[in-house]
Scaffold this active site. Structure first.
Site, PDB file in Angstrom:
ATOM      1  N   HIS A  17     -56.345  -0.880   7.076  1.00  0.00           N
ATOM      2  CA  HIS A  17     -56.625  -2.178   7.689  1.00  0.00           C
ATOM      3  C   HIS A  17     -57.369  -3.073   6.707  1.00  0.00           C
ATOM      4  O   HIS A  17     -57.170  -4.281   6.691  1.00  0.00           O
ATOM      5  CB  HIS A  17     -57.433  -2.015   8.972  1.00  0.00           C
ATOM      6  CG  HIS A  17     -57.805  -3.323   9.595  1.00  0.00           C
ATOM      7  ND1 HIS A  17     -56.884  -4.120  10.232  1.00  0.00           N
ATOM      8  CD2 HIS A  17     -58.980  -3.977   9.647  1.00  0.00           C
ATOM      9  CE1 HIS A  17     -57.495  -5.217  10.665  1.00  0.00           C
ATOM     10  NE2 HIS A  17     -58.759  -5.152  10.327  1.00  0.00           N
ATOM     11  N   PHE A  71     -49.915 -12.226   2.172  1.00  0.00           N
ATOM     12  CA  PHE A  71     -50.736 -11.228   2.846  1.00  0.00           C
ATOM     13  C   PHE A  71     -51.789 -10.687   1.893  1.00  0.00           C
ATOM     14  O   PHE A  71     -52.946 -10.502   2.260  1.00  0.00           O
ATOM     15  CB  PHE A  71     -49.836 -10.107   3.374  1.00  0.00           C
ATOM     16  CG  PHE A  71     -50.598  -8.978   3.997  1.00  0.00           C
ATOM     17  CD1 PHE A  71     -51.331  -9.176   5.150  1.00  0.00           C
ATOM     18  CD2 PHE A  71     -50.572  -7.727   3.425  1.00  0.00           C
ATOM     19  CE1 PHE A  71     -52.040  -8.131   5.735  1.00  0.00           C
ATOM     20  CE2 PHE A  71     -51.266  -6.666   4.002  1.00  0.00           C
ATOM     21  CZ  PHE A  71     -52.004  -6.874   5.158  1.00  0.00           C
ATOM     22  N   HIS A  74     -54.661 -12.983   1.403  1.00  0.00           N
ATOM     23  CA  HIS A  74     -55.548 -12.905   2.561  1.00  0.00           C
ATOM     24  C   HIS A  74     -56.467 -11.695   2.439  1.00  0.00           C
ATOM     25  O   HIS A  74     -57.666 -11.790   2.672  1.00  0.00           O
ATOM     26  CB  HIS A  74     -54.729 -12.813   3.850  1.00  0.00           C
ATOM     27  CG  HIS A  74     -55.523 -12.339   5.018  1.00  0.00           C
ATOM     28  ND1 HIS A  74     -56.417 -13.148   5.677  1.00  0.00           N
ATOM     29  CD2 HIS A  74     -55.578 -11.130   5.621  1.00  0.00           C
ATOM     30  CE1 HIS A  74     -56.995 -12.445   6.645  1.00  0.00           C
ATOM     31  NE2 HIS A  74     -56.494 -11.221   6.635  1.00  0.00           N
ATOM     32  N   GLU A  75     -55.901 -10.546   2.089  1.00  0.00           N
ATOM     33  CA  GLU A  75     -56.712  -9.343   1.973  1.00  0.00           C
ATOM     34  C   GLU A  75     -57.737  -9.462   0.849  1.00  0.00           C
ATOM     35  O   GLU A  75     -58.842  -8.937   0.956  1.00  0.00           O
ATOM     36  CB  GLU A  75     -55.832  -8.113   1.759  1.00  0.00           C
ATOM     37  CG  GLU A  75     -54.980  -7.773   2.958  1.00  0.00           C
ATOM     38  CD  GLU A  75     -55.809  -7.471   4.198  1.00  0.00           C
ATOM     39  OE1 GLU A  75     -56.771  -6.690   4.114  1.00  0.00           O
ATOM     40  OE2 GLU A  75     -55.494  -8.018   5.259  1.00  0.00           O
ATOM     41  N   HIS A  95     -63.509  -9.491   2.140  1.00  0.00           N
ATOM     42  CA  HIS A  95     -62.586  -8.567   1.489  1.00  0.00           C
ATOM     43  C   HIS A  95     -62.887  -8.466   0.002  1.00  0.00           C
ATOM     44  O   HIS A  95     -64.022  -8.292  -0.403  1.00  0.00           O
ATOM     45  CB  HIS A  95     -61.139  -8.957   1.746  1.00  0.00           C
ATOM     46  CG  HIS A  95     -60.702  -8.895   3.183  1.00  0.00           C
ATOM     47  ND1 HIS A  95     -61.461  -8.371   4.191  1.00  0.00           N
ATOM     48  CD2 HIS A  95     -59.550  -9.284   3.756  1.00  0.00           C
ATOM     49  CE1 HIS A  95     -60.781  -8.439   5.327  1.00  0.00           C
ATOM     50  NE2 HIS A  95     -59.628  -8.995   5.091  1.00  0.00           N
TER      51      HIS A  95
END
Length: 126
Positions: A17, A71, A74-75, A95
Site C-alpha cells: 500500500h 501512480f 503519487h506514491e 511518501h
C-alpha cells in the site's frame, strides 16, 4: 454501487500500500518537497512494482488522477497542491519525498519498499 475505476482482475496475494516515514516519537514528516519525480529513475523496477505495488484503481499507471500524474509520482509524493486538494488525501504529501536522508532518490525508495515486502511477505503467513 460498483467501482467503475477498479481493476477487473483480482489479485491472489497481499500487495504494497505504501511506505511512509515517521519519527521515533509517533510523529511524521509532512509537506516535504524534493526533486521532481522522474519515472526513468525507476524503469528497472516497474515490472516488479506493477506486480507487488499495483494501482488498484487505475487501469494504467499513466492515467491515474485524471491524467494529471502517474501512480508512481503519487506514491513518491510529487503531486501539485491543487491535485492534493482534489484528492483530499493526507498521504499525498508524504511518501518518498519525505524519506530523505534515508533514501536519496526514487530508485532507493521504491527498491527498499520492494525489499521490505519480500522480507516480510504477509501472504506467505496466511
Amino acid at each position: 454501487m460498483a467501482c467503475t475505476l477498479c481493476r477487473s482482475n483480482s489479485l491472489g496475494e497481499f500487495t504494497i500500500h505504501g511506505l511512509w516515514p515517521d519519527y521515533n516519537d509517533e510523529t511524521w514528516p509532512a509537506c516535504c518537497s524534493r526533486s521532481h519525480f522522474e519515472e526513468k529513475e525507476i524503469s528497472s523496477l516497474v515490472d516488479t512494482l506493477k506486480k507487488y505495488w499495483p494501482s488498484l484503481s487505475c487501469s494504467s499507471t499513466s492515467t491515474c488522477y485524471g491524467g494529471k500524474g502517474s501512480f508512481w509520482a503519487h506514491e513518491w509524493g510529487n503531486i501539485s497542491n491543487s491535485q492534493m486538494l482534489i484528492q483530499l488525501s493526507a498521504s499525498s504529501e508524504k511518501h518518498g519525498t519525505c524519506s530523505s536522508p534515508v533514501f536519496r532518490d526514487e530508485h532507493e525508495y521504491f527498491l527498499a519498499t520492494i525489499n521490505l515486502y519480500s522480507k516480510y511477505n504477509v501472504t506467505s503467513f496466511v
